[in-house]
Design a protein around this motif. Sequence first.
Motif, PDB file in Angstrom:
ATOM      1  N   VAL A  57      82.228  32.281  34.194  1.00 50.85           N
ATOM      2  CA  VAL A  57      83.009  31.010  33.703  1.00 50.85           C
ATOM      3  C   VAL A  57      82.765  29.795  34.353  1.00 50.85           C
ATOM      4  O   VAL A  57      82.781  29.856  35.934  1.00 50.85           O
ATOM      5  CB  VAL A  57      84.741  31.046  33.631  1.00 50.85           C
ATOM      6  N   ALA A  58      82.175  28.816  33.798  1.00 51.05           N
ATOM      7  CA  ALA A  58      81.701  27.615  34.506  1.00 51.05           C
ATOM      8  C   ALA A  58      83.023  27.109  35.303  1.00 51.05           C
ATOM      9  O   ALA A  58      84.212  26.994  34.775  1.00 51.05           O
ATOM     10  CB  ALA A  58      81.546  26.380  33.384  1.00 51.05           C
ATOM     11  N   GLY A  59      82.863  26.727  36.519  1.00 50.93           N
ATOM     12  CA  GLY A  59      84.114  26.206  37.450  1.00 50.93           C
ATOM     13  C   GLY A  59      84.778  27.233  38.129  1.00 50.93           C
ATOM     14  O   GLY A  59      85.508  27.096  38.909  1.00 50.93           O
ATOM     15  N   ASN A  97      89.538  33.331  37.498  1.00 52.61           N
ATOM     16  CA  ASN A  97      89.553  34.108  36.482  1.00 52.61           C
ATOM     17  C   ASN A  97      89.812  35.471  36.477  1.00 52.61           C
ATOM     18  O   ASN A  97      89.063  36.102  37.499  1.00 52.61           O
ATOM     19  CB  ASN A  97      88.000  33.629  35.645  1.00 52.61           C
ATOM     20  N   GLY A 122      91.355  26.899  35.788  1.00 53.00           N
ATOM     21  CA  GLY A 122      90.135  27.538  35.568  1.00 53.00           C
ATOM     22  C   GLY A 122      89.318  27.948  36.817  1.00 53.00           C
ATOM     23  O   GLY A 122      88.030  28.523  36.854  1.00 53.00           O
ATOM     24  N   ARG A 162      83.644  28.128  29.007  1.00 54.50           N
ATOM     25  CA  ARG A 162      84.733  29.121  28.589  1.00 54.50           C
ATOM     26  C   ARG A 162      84.362  29.340  27.295  1.00 54.50           C
ATOM     27  O   ARG A 162      84.566  30.448  26.676  1.00 54.50           O
ATOM     28  CB  ARG A 162      86.007  28.564  29.307  1.00 54.50           C
ATOM     29  N   TYR A 178      85.869  39.253  27.278  1.00 50.50           N
ATOM     30  CA  TYR A 178      85.580  37.594  27.412  1.00 50.50           C
ATOM     31  C   TYR A 178      86.911  37.108  26.432  1.00 50.50           C
ATOM     32  O   TYR A 178      87.313  35.922  26.852  1.00 50.50           O
ATOM     33  CB  TYR A 178      84.341  37.396  26.556  1.00 50.50           C
ATOM     34  N   LEU A 189      81.881  31.716  26.222  1.00 50.84           N
ATOM     35  CA  LEU A 189      82.320  33.236  26.614  1.00 50.84           C
ATOM     36  C   LEU A 189      83.402  33.708  25.429  1.00 50.84           C
ATOM     37  O   LEU A 189      83.113  34.621  24.812  1.00 50.84           O
ATOM     38  CB  LEU A 189      82.719  33.134  28.011  1.00 50.84           C
ATOM     39  N   GLY A 200      83.405  36.133  36.762  1.00 50.06           N
ATOM     40  CA  GLY A 200      82.794  34.896  37.489  1.00 50.06           C
ATOM     41  C   GLY A 200      81.555  34.220  36.726  1.00 50.06           C
ATOM     42  O   GLY A 200      81.084  33.097  37.404  1.00 50.06           O
ATOM     43  N   THR A 209      76.108  31.337  34.519  1.00 53.28           N
ATOM     44  CA  THR A 209      77.537  30.638  34.183  1.00 53.28           C
ATOM     45  C   THR A 209      77.301  30.112  32.638  1.00 53.28           C
ATOM     46  O   THR A 209      76.584  29.695  32.098  1.00 53.28           O
ATOM     47  CB  THR A 209      77.211  29.312  35.112  1.00 53.28           C
ATOM     48  N   SER A 210      78.539  30.219  32.091  1.00 54.80           N
ATOM     49  CA  SER A 210      78.936  29.981  30.684  1.00 54.80           C
ATOM     50  C   SER A 210      80.120  29.210  30.733  1.00 54.80           C
ATOM     51  O   SER A 210      80.961  29.345  31.326  1.00 54.80           O
ATOM     52  CB  SER A 210      78.562  31.085  29.727  1.00 54.80           C
ATOM     53  N   SER A 249      93.112  32.821  33.181  1.00 55.10           N
ATOM     54  CA  SER A 249      92.586  31.653  34.161  1.00 55.10           C
ATOM     55  C   SER A 249      93.913  31.262  34.874  1.00 55.10           C
ATOM     56  O   SER A 249      94.817  31.211  34.214  1.00 55.10           O
ATOM     57  CB  SER A 249      91.554  30.774  33.594  1.00 55.10           C
TER      58      SER A 249
END
Lengths: 311, 311
Positions: B242-244, B213, B210, A191, B201, A194, B240, A188-189, B206
């Motif tokens: 992306v945090a959240g 994605n 968010g 946004r 990236y 990324l 997948g 997980t990163s 999104s």
Amino acid sequence: MGLHECAAWIRENDSFLLLTHRRPDGDTLGSAAALCHALKRLGKQAWLYRNPEVTERYEPFVASYYAPADFRPAYFIALDIADVTMLPKGFDGSVDLVLDHHGSNSQFGLMNEVRPEAAACGELILDLIPLLCGNLEKEEADLLYVAVSTDTGCFCYGNTTADTFRAAAELYEAGADNRRLNKLLFRTSSRPRLMLEGMIYTGLRSARDGAVNVAVVTLDMMSRAGATEDDCDDIASLAGRVAGNRVSVTVREMEPGRCKVSLRTDGVLDASAACARFGGGGHRMAAGCELSATPEKTVTQMLSVIDELWG
Amino acid sequence: MGLHECAAWIRENDSFLLLTHRRPDGDTLGSAAALCHALKRLGKQAWLYRNPEVTERYEPFVASYYAPADFRPAYFIALDIADVTMLPKGFDGSVDLVLDHHGSNSQFGLMNEVRPEAAACGELILDLIPLLCGNLEKEEADLLYVAVSTDTGCFCYGNTTADTFRAAAELYEAGADNRRLNKLLFRTSSRPRLMLEGMIYTGLRSARDGAVNVAVVTLDMMSRAGATEDDCDDIASLAGRVAGNRVSVTVREMEPGRCKVSLRTDGVLDASAACARFGGGGHRMAAGCELSATPEKTVTQMLSVIDELWG
């Protein structure tokens, strides 16, 4: 001193404040929180010093262990802290017990237990908790998994040894939820991160048939990505990912007209000698320097020195 | 049958061809090459079937084990092959011994040893070789490290268990050069792959604050990155990260006017139901479909179905 003496001293005393290092990582925080949980199980008063630099990623793991404002500890324990200069911001007391794995540890505690062969301080705490409590609980296993896995890049860095793998097996069996934690820590990163990585990859430049790779991070890129310092963790490793890379250069514009350079090599040239040209330094394989120049000019100057020193 | 019976059968016979699966990965190749090395130590004639789909990344590990053109094997051993449909291109014989870890294995060999609880076929070979040879040599440890580490994403995927970590500890102690191998397998990407990741990236879209994605890979992006199918490994996992994120969509333009969609969810909606709308299918958490539409239109249609099915 040995771990048994540490355990004996802890059992004989009470009221502990646990300290984590500056710019705290998963190892210092996971180790401290796991030990805190174990001390509470022993019936001790024990809390974490509220390190003001804890990032969003780790806050959920440690928030419930922060000392209340009125806590007056009798003893201080430092975890994963190599030297007094790394004590957390705002703390200026003396330390009773140092638990660490840095070979460079300056033994600044009244008592010091340092295990340089361990990949993470968490490995040491994994051995200490059963001496205190007789077993390891799931919450502690989760926290120590955070410690060990982050300090080894999920068992990928060169510091990972058979002992690290055995520690991981033990943590898994004690209930560590490696699936959930790995997703959170390694897959997980943010946004902005990324976005920034994306800009770096698409903007990679190379020289010497791809053996030299240059990543540039400008203030404009940071702003377009919405990135902050928190999003720049380990950013200097990205240029070195390119297949065939031998020398990687990362140029970060810190303010208009001033750039920080990180230089890494496989040994084909001496990174510290290259950086010394600009008043910087470091080691043969990794060094840094600062230039008063635009990112463009900084790249040109670094490439020219690399050309000159290439073996 | 059990591993001891496998070992006994191998010792009593000679002249083996080892088979790896279609689109071969590190586990099938590392397992086969390690077993091949051990069989040669036993004085057996043993070679790898020259799988025509081996990628550049793995070729150096297996090239020296390829069977000479005039080799006429008496027996065939399949490694990490779940079913006859996965036998390597160009091979149409029958298989004597199947060594595998897929729960879905169709037991297509005369003899079958399948261990579904293992994260990698390499774990099984790690137990077999000492039964054959009494010990494990460094070359075998390196090859089995390739097998186990790649099948677990360097111990990061959810299939990693205490047994996997213990296998890794054993391989490390037998001399596996995890530092060099990790650098090669996990910290190195082709330039086209990095370029493509960068474009993905920076182009991430999104929806739902968010939680959804979308990554798009067009033919034009592939061509600008200089990327081939080899560079697209696991590309459907990027959105997948992306945090959240709760639902990720990856749209790949296969030819003008035709797109492949990969949909992954945390369970908030049924991915297979969403993909069924377009004639596709899969599982609740991961499914796929194909649309006869531009990437733009494909994204719009997928987002609209996601909106409709959102719980």
